[in-house]
Design an enzyme around this catalytic site. Structure first.
Site, mmCIF file in Angstrom:
data_model
loop_
_atom_site.group_PDB
_atom_site.id
_atom_site.type_symbol
_atom_site.label_atom_id
_atom_site.label_comp_id
_atom_site.label_asym_id
_atom_site.label_seq_id
_atom_site.Cartn_x
_atom_site.Cartn_y
_atom_site.Cartn_z
ATOM 1 N N GLN A 1 38.064 19.814 5.317
ATOM 2 C CA GLN A 1 38.199 18.351 5.452
ATOM 3 C C GLN A 1 38.118 17.709 4.070
ATOM 4 O OE1 GLN A 1 35.533 20.133 6.225
ATOM 5 N NE2 GLN A 1 33.650 18.965 6.447
ATOM 6 N N THR A 2 38.806 16.574 3.918
ATOM 7 C CA THR A 2 38.873 15.966 2.585
ATOM 8 C C THR A 2 38.186 14.598 2.544
ATOM 9 O OG1 THR A 2 40.953 14.760 2.929
ATOM 10 C CG2 THR A 2 41.113 17.072 2.181
ATOM 11 N N TYR B 1 28.820 2.718 14.013
ATOM 12 C CA TYR B 1 29.127 2.255 12.647
ATOM 13 C C TYR B 1 30.561 1.729 12.570
ATOM 14 C CZ TYR B 1 29.408 2.580 7.489
ATOM 15 O OH TYR B 1 29.560 2.325 6.143
ATOM 16 N N ASP B 2 31.503 2.551 13.050
ATOM 17 C CA ASP B 2 32.924 2.188 12.901
ATOM 18 C C ASP B 2 33.241 0.885 13.636
ATOM 19 O OD1 ASP B 2 32.674 4.771 12.016
ATOM 20 O OD2 ASP B 2 34.402 5.576 13.082
ATOM 21 N N GLU B 3 32.772 0.794 14.877
ATOM 22 C CA GLU B 3 33.102 -0.398 15.671
ATOM 23 C C GLU B 3 32.319 -1.618 15.187
ATOM 24 O OE1 GLU B 3 35.706 -0.353 17.178
ATOM 25 O OE2 GLU B 3 35.952 1.340 18.537
ATOM 26 N N ASP C 1 34.124 14.146 12.974
ATOM 27 C CA ASP C 1 34.167 14.098 11.506
ATOM 28 C C ASP C 1 35.636 13.948 11.072
ATOM 29 O OD1 ASP C 1 31.953 15.342 9.276
ATOM 30 O OD2 ASP C 1 34.042 15.277 8.646
ATOM 31 N N VAL D 1 27.272 13.875 1.647
ATOM 32 C CA VAL D 1 27.628 15.178 1.092
ATOM 33 C C VAL D 1 27.288 15.300 -0.394
ATOM 34 C CG1 VAL D 1 30.078 14.634 0.602
ATOM 35 C CG2 VAL D 1 29.361 16.992 1.098
ATOM 36 N N ARG E 1 30.059 8.273 15.994
ATOM 37 C CA ARG E 1 30.246 7.425 14.810
ATOM 38 C C ARG E 1 30.607 5.990 15.187
ATOM 39 N NH1 ARG E 1 31.456 11.507 10.342
ATOM 40 N NH2 ARG E 1 31.984 9.807 8.982
ATOM 41 N N ARG F 1 40.668 11.858 4.201
ATOM 42 C CA ARG F 1 40.456 10.450 3.830
ATOM 43 C C ARG F 1 40.804 10.267 2.357
ATOM 44 N NH1 ARG F 1 34.734 8.660 4.855
ATOM 45 N NH2 ARG F 1 35.310 8.468 7.032
#
Ligand code: NAD
Ligand code: UDP
Length: 310
Positions: free
Chosen positions: A210-211, A146-148, A272, A188, A143, A276
């Site tokens: 996971q939330t 995208y994140d960086e 993942d 999702v 990921r 969040r």
């Protein structure tokens, strides 16, 4: 105002185009369709105050028209399957694309508005996430492209603000959904609702504990519009704080779309984030904004649009 929007053929970008045209502004859309849809451009193609430039903004923004009031940088693949399919392009649009947008804004004396993301918080150790949390990001994981890229985009936006005086805004968008998402984008909500409508089992990754917290597009667009009017240069979270496990989301999809859904478990993707949820106190105080469309209501609003996609 004259507003240039990068990523105008994407999900969020197309809703911004619509909002600004409805408010009487002139809009220039720029997109290269790496993850967007021509149909989102076609919606506005005939509008007298809309022009479209097909271009990769990582290589430059070929705009030569009249003076701009805003450059809104929303171009970037946003769905994990998309950005993992195009990791280099995702890094480039967060880096060079952001700088090209900042340079254009600087040259025109325009405001610059950056779409950043809750992904800057990574797999968070602080819950819910306030803007003051610096995050927990794997800098080399799947990921990270995208994140960086978004973390760099925030950094260069603050640098242009501090050293060149550009009038900047940064938002951190939490999972947002609504009409005009690509049915195959792999996120999702799109997966679950299309699977439900096709009578297929819902693909729950991992054990589904996971939330995420899901925001309807109209709430996001309202928050963006309000922040444009307020002089505040540090990041602002925009998201809906109602938090759901993925197995709970599946139940809400069942309530709204079909009875008796089946679920199938798929291995959890690498890195993942486990949880969040936005802390939206800053947006409440600064903008008098809070999201007011529940997940149930948002899925009901989405439903008629999706049936056309089947
Ligand atoms: P999207 O994929 O639907 O839209 C992004 C658009 O940008 C697409 O039309 C794509 O073709 C275009 N694009 C990408 N790279 C480009 C380039 N180099 N040159 C020109 N156009 C390019 O995604 P979205 O959900 O609409 O996201 C829009 C923005 O909001 C992104 O910056 C994303 O990171 C951010 N964001 C979205 C969410 C969400 O839940 N939807 C959450 C956090 C952040
Ligand atoms: N997810 C899922 N089934 C799917 C797609 C995603 O269970 O078909 C999970 C995914 O593992 C993640 C959450 O749903 O925990 C949100 O994923 P999405 O890709 O929408 O966005 P993210 O917040 O991960 O960027």
């Amino acid at each position: 105002m004259r507003i240039l929007i990068t990523g105008s053929a994407g999900f969020v970008g197309s809703h911004l185009v619509e909002r600004f045209l409805n408010e009487g502004h002139t809009v220039i859309g720029v997109d290269n369709y790496i993850s967007g849809q021509v149909s989102n451009t076609d919606l506005f193609r005939e509008h007298p105050r809309f022009t479209f430039i097909e271009a990769d903004v990582s290589h430059g923004i070929p705009y030569t028209g009249d003076s701009l009031d805003w450059v809104m940088h929303f171009a970037s693949p946003a769905s994990p399957p998309h950005y993992q399919q195009f990791p280099v392009e995702t890094l480039m649009v967060g880096a060079q694309g952001t700088q090209n947008g900042l340079e254009l804004a600087h040259a025109h004396g325009a405001g610059f508005f950056l779409a950043s993301t809750s992904e800057v918080y990574g797999d968070p150790h602080v819950h819910p996430q306030p803007e003051t949390y610096w995050g927990n990001v794997n800098p080399i994981g799947v990921r990270s492209c995208y994140d960086e890229a978004k973390r760099y985009a925030e950094a260069i936006t603050m640098a242009y603000h501090r050293s060149r005086g550009v009038n900047t805004r940064i938002i951190r968008i939490f999972n947002t959904y609504g009409p005009r998402m690509r049915p195959d984008d792999g996120r999702v909500i799109t997966n679950f609702v299309h699977q439900a409508l096709r009578g297929e089992p819902l693909t729950v990754y991992g054990d589904g504990s996971q939330t995420r917290s899901f925001q309807y597009i109209d709430d996001l667009v309202e928050g963006i519009s309000r922040l444009m009017m307020v002089e505040y240069h540090e990041p602002v979270n925009l998201g809906n704080p109602d938090e759901f496990m993925m197995i709970e989301l599946a139940k809400v999809v069942e309530d709204v779309f079909v009875n008796n859904i089946q679920m199938v478990s798929i291995p959890l993707p690498l890195d993942d984030p486990k949880q969040r949820k936005p802390d939206v106190e800053l947006a409440r105080k600064l903008l008098g904004w809070s999201p007011n469309i529940s997940l149930q209501k948002g899925l009901n609003l989405l439903s008629p649009h999706l049936k056309n996609d089947q």
